[in-house]
Scaffold this motif. Sequence first.
Motif, PDB file in Angstrom:
ATOM      1  N   UNK A   1     -21.924   0.785 107.523  1.00  0.00           N
ATOM      2  CA  UNK A   1     -21.429   1.611 106.425  1.00  0.00           C
ATOM      3  C   UNK A   1     -20.765   0.775 105.348  1.00  0.00           C
ATOM      4  N   UNK A   2     -20.922   1.220 104.098  1.00  0.00           N
ATOM      5  CA  UNK A   2     -20.162   0.644 102.991  1.00  0.00           C
ATOM      6  C   UNK A   2     -18.730   1.168 102.980  1.00  0.00           C
ATOM      7  N   UNK A   3     -18.516   2.294 103.652  1.00  0.00           N
ATOM      8  CA  UNK A   3     -17.224   2.960 103.640  1.00  0.00           C
ATOM      9  C   UNK A   3     -16.558   2.821 105.011  1.00  0.00           C
ATOM     10  N   UNK A   4     -15.237   2.897 105.071  1.00  0.00           N
ATOM     11  CA  UNK A   4     -14.538   2.715 106.347  1.00  0.00           C
ATOM     12  C   UNK A   4     -14.974   3.725 107.407  1.00  0.00           C
ATOM     13  N   UNK A   5     -15.010   3.248 108.642  1.00  0.00           N
ATOM     14  CA  UNK A   5     -15.335   4.079 109.790  1.00  0.00           C
ATOM     15  C   UNK A   5     -14.119   4.181 110.701  1.00  0.00           C
ATOM     16  N   UNK A   6     -13.892   5.338 111.252  1.00  0.00           N
ATOM     17  CA  UNK A   6     -12.832   5.516 112.243  1.00  0.00           C
ATOM     18  C   UNK A   6     -13.358   6.405 113.362  1.00  0.00           C
ATOM     19  N   UNK A   7     -12.670   6.353 114.492  1.00  0.00           N
ATOM     20  CA  UNK A   7     -12.976   7.250 115.597  1.00  0.00           C
ATOM     21  C   UNK A   7     -14.347   7.066 116.209  1.00  0.00           C
ATOM     22  N   UNK A   8     -14.891   5.852 116.131  1.00  0.00           N
ATOM     23  CA  UNK A   8     -16.214   5.623 116.712  1.00  0.00           C
ATOM     24  C   UNK A   8     -16.136   5.751 118.228  1.00  0.00           C
ATOM     25  N   UNK A   9     -17.060   6.504 118.786  1.00  0.00           N
ATOM     26  CA  UNK A   9     -17.065   6.696 120.242  1.00  0.00           C
ATOM     27  C   UNK A   9     -18.478   6.938 120.752  1.00  0.00           C
ATOM     28  N   UNK A  10     -18.646   6.674 122.025  1.00  0.00           N
ATOM     29  CA  UNK A  10     -19.918   6.926 122.682  1.00  0.00           C
ATOM     30  C   UNK A  10     -20.161   8.421 122.779  1.00  0.00           C
ATOM     31  N   UNK A  11     -21.385   8.822 122.572  1.00  0.00           N
ATOM     32  CA  UNK A  11     -21.791  10.217 122.677  1.00  0.00           C
ATOM     33  C   UNK A  11     -22.700  10.331 123.900  1.00  0.00           C
ATOM     34  N   UNK A  12     -22.281  11.102 124.886  1.00  0.00           N
ATOM     35  CA  UNK A  12     -23.037  11.207 126.129  1.00  0.00           C
ATOM     36  C   UNK A  12     -24.136  12.255 125.987  1.00  0.00           C
ATOM     37  N   UNK A  13     -25.364  11.798 125.777  1.00  0.00           N
ATOM     38  CA  UNK A  13     -26.510  12.708 125.656  1.00  0.00           C
ATOM     39  C   UNK A  13     -27.576  12.341 126.694  1.00  0.00           C
ATOM     40  N   UNK A  14     -27.132  11.710 127.783  1.00  0.00           N
ATOM     41  CA  UNK A  14     -28.079  11.281 128.824  1.00  0.00           C
ATOM     42  C   UNK A  14     -28.480  12.461 129.701  1.00  0.00           C
ATOM     43  N   UNK A  15     -29.787  12.726 129.812  1.00  0.00           N
ATOM     44  CA  UNK A  15     -30.241  13.806 130.699  1.00  0.00           C
ATOM     45  C   UNK A  15     -29.958  13.470 132.158  1.00  0.00           C
ATOM     46  N   UNK A  16     -29.880  14.509 132.974  1.00  0.00           N
ATOM     47  CA  UNK A  16     -29.592  14.302 134.392  1.00  0.00           C
ATOM     48  C   UNK A  16     -30.697  13.522 135.093  1.00  0.00           C
ATOM     49  N   UNK A  17     -31.910  13.582 134.590  1.00  0.00           N
ATOM     50  CA  UNK A  17     -33.019  12.888 135.237  1.00  0.00           C
ATOM     51  C   UNK A  17     -33.011  11.388 135.041  1.00  0.00           C
ATOM     52  N   UNK A  18     -32.136  10.871 134.190  1.00  0.00           N
ATOM     53  CA  UNK A  18     -32.056   9.429 133.948  1.00  0.00           C
ATOM     54  C   UNK A  18     -30.821   8.904 134.664  1.00  0.00           C
ATOM     55  N   UNK A  19     -31.012   8.030 135.649  1.00  0.00           N
ATOM     56  CA  UNK A  19     -29.901   7.547 136.472  1.00  0.00           C
ATOM     57  C   UNK A  19     -29.444   6.146 136.103  1.00  0.00           C
ATOM     58  N   UNK A  20     -30.304   5.362 135.431  1.00  0.00           N
ATOM     59  CA  UNK A  20     -29.925   4.008 135.061  1.00  0.00           C
ATOM     60  C   UNK A  20     -28.980   4.018 133.859  1.00  0.00           C
ATOM     61  N   UNK A  21     -28.309   2.889 133.577  1.00  0.00           N
ATOM     62  CA  UNK A  21     -27.432   2.825 132.390  1.00  0.00           C
ATOM     63  C   UNK A  21     -28.214   3.212 131.132  1.00  0.00           C
ATOM     64  N   UNK A  22     -27.612   4.076 130.333  1.00  0.00           N
ATOM     65  CA  UNK A  22     -28.353   4.669 129.203  1.00  0.00           C
ATOM     66  C   UNK A  22     -27.342   5.173 128.187  1.00  0.00           C
ATOM     67  N   UNK A  23     -27.197   4.447 127.097  1.00  0.00           N
ATOM     68  CA  UNK A  23     -26.237   4.829 126.057  1.00  0.00           C
ATOM     69  C   UNK A  23     -26.964   4.871 124.723  1.00  0.00           C
ATOM     70  N   UNK A  24     -27.252   6.067 124.254  1.00  0.00           N
ATOM     71  CA  UNK A  24     -28.075   6.218 123.054  1.00  0.00           C
ATOM     72  C   UNK A  24     -27.460   7.159 122.026  1.00  0.00           C
ATOM     73  N   UNK A  25     -26.165   7.300 122.029  1.00  0.00           N
ATOM     74  CA  UNK A  25     -25.557   8.174 121.044  1.00  0.00           C
ATOM     75  C   UNK A  25     -24.178   7.689 120.649  1.00  0.00           C
ATOM     76  N   UNK A  26     -23.838   7.864 119.381  1.00  0.00           N
ATOM     77  CA  UNK A  26     -22.473   7.569 118.935  1.00  0.00           C
ATOM     78  C   UNK A  26     -22.075   8.540 117.842  1.00  0.00           C
ATOM     79  N   UNK A  27     -20.755   8.691 117.711  1.00  0.00           N
ATOM     80  CA  UNK A  27     -20.185   9.517 116.660  1.00  0.00           C
ATOM     81  C   UNK A  27     -19.075   8.739 116.000  1.00  0.00           C
ATOM     82  N   UNK A  28     -19.020   8.777 114.668  1.00  0.00           N
ATOM     83  CA  UNK A  28     -17.951   8.120 113.923  1.00  0.00           C
ATOM     84  C   UNK A  28     -17.645   8.937 112.677  1.00  0.00           C
ATOM     85  N   UNK A  29     -16.425   8.816 112.188  1.00  0.00           N
ATOM     86  CA  UNK A  29     -16.037   9.454 110.930  1.00  0.00           C
ATOM     87  C   UNK A  29     -16.181   8.441 109.805  1.00  0.00           C
TER      88      UNK A  29
END
Length: 301
Positions: A149-177
């Motif tokens: 971003x060109x603009x400041x970011x705050x509150x960045x965090x992982x977003x848990x959108x992993x389906x139950x059928x996926x058991x291995x490490x899987x991090x594919x979502x984030x949220x930030x302001x």
Amino acid sequence: MPAALAVLMAGLLAFHRAVPNSVGRVGSLLETFLPWLGLALVVLFGWALLRRSATALVALLLPAAAWTHHFGGLLLPGEESGPHDLVVVQHNVSDENTDPAGTARALADAGPDLIALQELVPPALAVYERTLAPHYPYHAVRGTVGLWSRHPLTGARLLDIRPRGITEPWSRGLRAAVHTPHGEVAAYVAHLPSVRVGTSGLASSLRDESAGLLGKALAAEPLKKVILLGDLNGTVDDRGLAPLTSRMNVARRGFAFSFPAALPVARIDQVMARSATVAHLRALPSTGSDHLPVAARVTLG
């Protein structure tokens, strides 16, 4: 025969939600390629001319009207500017990309305020961070997705959108302001599971479950203005993305087919917004990925 096929095509365009999804997710498969029914319309028009069938030509007005109603607006030129614009770029850069530096430079050349990336893996991640840093001093990465971003970011965090059928490490979502000159905007970056087309139809259950989890997160977002950028592995007509499209605005202008890069037939890379408008979406030139980047102008006013 052309007249009957024209009526059938009109029915598929107007009532595609009525096509059942219970077996092979045929409905979602149709919706993935729904714009391409326009080509069938051209073929039927030629057939009707060869047969000199006035009935078929009149019948073709039905699918033509249905296609125009559904997709005609996407063909119109977008406005050059609007109040409180942000330019954003969405790109699945591919974990097999052999030129991450060139890809990063190409994305930055589009002049966006925000860049969302998926399939970030080491050591390419360090190259993206280094190449984008001069113009994008703020960034957040969670798992294999990132936001610059060109603009400041705050509150960045992982977003848990992993389906139950996926058991291995899987991090594919984030949220930030994002603290833009026009107010605070919640930015979501997501990479939903892939779908496969086989003899049994469309395999999309994991994608659909992940979309549902993402939809719940968006519904709970306290900030009014929200931008979602991601490789959602589905088109905006696909009912599997209904948890998202029912809550978010989609592009008003531009088809921007993004996959596969060699011969794009569908836009599965999406930019959506809440309390904002995705005024225009366009595909950018090919990079070292199997996806094309897409750029959008989002109007916050």
